[in-house]
Enzyme design. Structure first.
Site, PDB file in Angstrom:
ATOM      1  N   HIS A 271       1.475   6.343  13.014  1.00 23.92           N
ATOM      2  CA  HIS A 271       0.469   7.236  12.154  1.00 23.92           C
ATOM      3  C   HIS A 271      -0.865   6.864  12.624  1.00 23.92           C
ATOM      4  O   HIS A 271      -1.565   7.740  13.238  1.00 23.92           O
ATOM      5  CB  HIS A 271       0.816   7.373  10.842  1.00 23.92           C
ATOM      6  CG  HIS A 271       2.230   7.674  10.487  1.00 23.92           C
ATOM      7  ND1 HIS A 271       2.722   9.048  10.934  1.00 23.92           N
ATOM      8  CD2 HIS A 271       3.206   7.144   9.949  1.00 23.92           C
ATOM      9  CE1 HIS A 271       4.138   9.014  10.537  1.00 23.92           C
ATOM     10  NE2 HIS A 271       4.277   8.041   9.776  1.00 23.92           N
ATOM     11  N   ASP A 322       9.613  11.840  13.006  1.00 24.88           N
ATOM     12  CA  ASP A 322       9.575  11.324  11.704  1.00 24.88           C
ATOM     13  C   ASP A 322      10.593  11.867  10.847  1.00 24.88           C
ATOM     14  O   ASP A 322      11.669  11.419  10.840  1.00 24.88           O
ATOM     15  CB  ASP A 322       8.169  11.422  11.407  1.00 24.88           C
ATOM     16  CG  ASP A 322       7.877  10.381  10.135  1.00 24.88           C
ATOM     17  OD1 ASP A 322       8.502   9.700   9.713  1.00 24.88           O
ATOM     18  OD2 ASP A 322       6.620  10.389   9.730  1.00 24.88           O
TER      19      ASP A 322
END
Length: 454
Positions: A271, A322
């Protein structure tokens, strides 16, 4: 017994660029030779356009089972933190059989989307009461079984999770299935290594969950267990995490990590959404990869990574699915670019500094960075597994296009529907866009979700 297969592509995207009339000789699933400008021979299996398989560098496979189930807002503001409570409720019901069924569906869909290796950021270790299974890596065994059933290459990243927040905040009861200490984590790593023993091309890394979930001392102790494997960590995903880290340490998360850990090319910072220029420049100097998950980051309202500046500066990156809210490789790449267009009010933001094909920049960068982050063999090279994707010659958006223009059309227009076949270690496991075991995998998933709903 050696088995030889020859694939012939009218055009193939190799690490050095597009080549025409390429013969790939495979033996036992590995590439023996790559010969451009070679006419097809009788017996060659012929295809139009080939691409290297894309690595998926960040997945929580079990979350595929709750995809679409957290799209309801209560009376207050909804955010990542409220989504996390819904995830905890789903986790409470999962057992190894459910993990296998859900992960198999996720991995099947990844292969159909053109992902040929997955980095499984695995933190669901214990039974529902929070106790270790008799076999410490029982849930990792289920993930390995799912990888074997579907054929995807697996880089397993067992997660170390010790606390609920910065400054040693004790883990909550909702996190009981995740929590380990350095000693039990070392045992978990050994058991995970054994779980991977029967898989071709598997890799084992380590994953300190996040700076909020580990103490500085534990971070140092755990990363020392990594040996030669990759190291992945969630970092700076949410603005609240940045604010909490500043309050705890006086430093922003990525800056603290760069200053206090030996971050290098074997690290993947997942991220890193809320980084400033000094931090992303520090990431470039370290050689670490940015693990970007645009669909999940959008779904959770995380924010937009400053990719236009950071990637132009030379930061390596890869993409991940994810939370597996939707599994679509081209959409991850497309949304990565579109986020920058919306932020900068311009077009074609992610290209080489001098300009060029956006699709080529995104695809090449995703393959290179994802392979580095997952410790994968070099893509499309002699001695490496034959992990490839072929595109339909008759896909309407690709007609009349070639090379980079074709890749642009694939990423931004045709999308996943243009995928004809996927090979993993030389085995053609996706044909006409469908995994060869789709029916059985979907049936198992359906039965499992119905059982969990009872």
């Amino acid at each position: 017994m050696n088995t030889e297969t020859v694939l012939h592509f009218e055009r193939l995207l190799l690490p050095g660029g597009w080549q025409r009339d390429v013969r790939l000789v495979l033996e036992d699933g590995l590439i023996v030779s790559i010969t451009p400008d070679a006419a097809p021979r009788p017996g060659d299996k012929r295809h139009a356009t080939g691409l290297p398989g894309m690595p998926n560098l960040h997945s929580h496979a079990f979350q595929r089972g709750m995809a679409g189930a957290a799209e309801y807002r209560g009376g207050g503001k909804d955010s990542f933190w409220t989504w996390r409570e819904a995830m905890y409720c789903f986790v409470d019901r999962l057992d190894p059989e459910a993990m296998l069924a859900i992960a198999a569906l996720a991995y099947m869909e990844m292969l159909e989307a053109g992902f040929t290796r997955v980095g499984e950021f695995h933190y669901l270790h214990h039974d529902p009461a929070g106790h270790s299974y008799e076999e410490p890596a029982r849930m990792a065994v289920a993930l390995a079984e799912a990888a074997a059933e579907t054929g995807i290459a697996l880089t397993l990243l067992p997660v170390f999770y010790a606390q609920a927040g910065f400054g040693g905040l004790p883990a909550s009861p909702r996190q009981r299935r995740f929590v380990t200490d350095p000693e039990s984590y070392a045992r978990l790593l050994d058991a995970s290594r054994h779980a991977l023993a029967g898989l071709h091309d598997a890799r084992l890394g380590i994953a300190p969950h996040s700076l909020r979930a580990v103490t500085p001392a534990a971070l140092a102790e755990v990363t020392a267990l990594g040996h030669d494997g990759p190291v992945h960590i969630h970092i700076a995903e949410q603005q609240r995490e940045v604010d909490d880290c500043l309050a705890w340490s006086g430093a922003r998360p990525v800056q603290w990590l760069l200053d206090n850990a030996e971050v290098g090319p074997d690290w993947c910072l997942v991220h890193a959404t809320h980084v400033n220029e000094a931090e992303w420049r520090g990431m470039i100097l370290s050689g670490a990869i940015a693990g970007l998950c645009p669909m999940t980051e959008a779904n959770l309202g995380d924010g937009i990574f400053p990719a236009a500046a950071a990637l132009a500066g030379g930061l390596g990156f890869g993409i991940g699915s994810d939370s597996n809210i939707r599994i679509d490789m081209t959409e991850e790449l497309r949304l990565l670019e579109y986020g920058q267009r919306l932020s900068h009010h311009g077009r074609n933001c992610l290209t080489e500094p001098g300009g060029g094909s956006t699709g080529r920049f995104l695809y090449h960068g995703g393959v290179a960075g994802g392979s580095q982050a997952l410790a994968a063999p070099a893509p499309l090279a002699p001695g490496s597994p034959a992990d490839l994707v072929s595109l339909r010659a008759d896909a309407p958006s690709l007609i009349g296009r070639s090379d980079d223009a074709l890749l642009d059309a694939f990423v931004f227009s045709a999308g996943q529907g243009a995928i004809e076949s996927v090979w993993r270690r030389g085995c053609r496991i996706v044909r006409d866009g469908r995994h060869v075991r789709r029916g059985a995998i979907v049936d198992h998933f359906a039965l499992t979700l119905k059982r969990l709903a009872q």
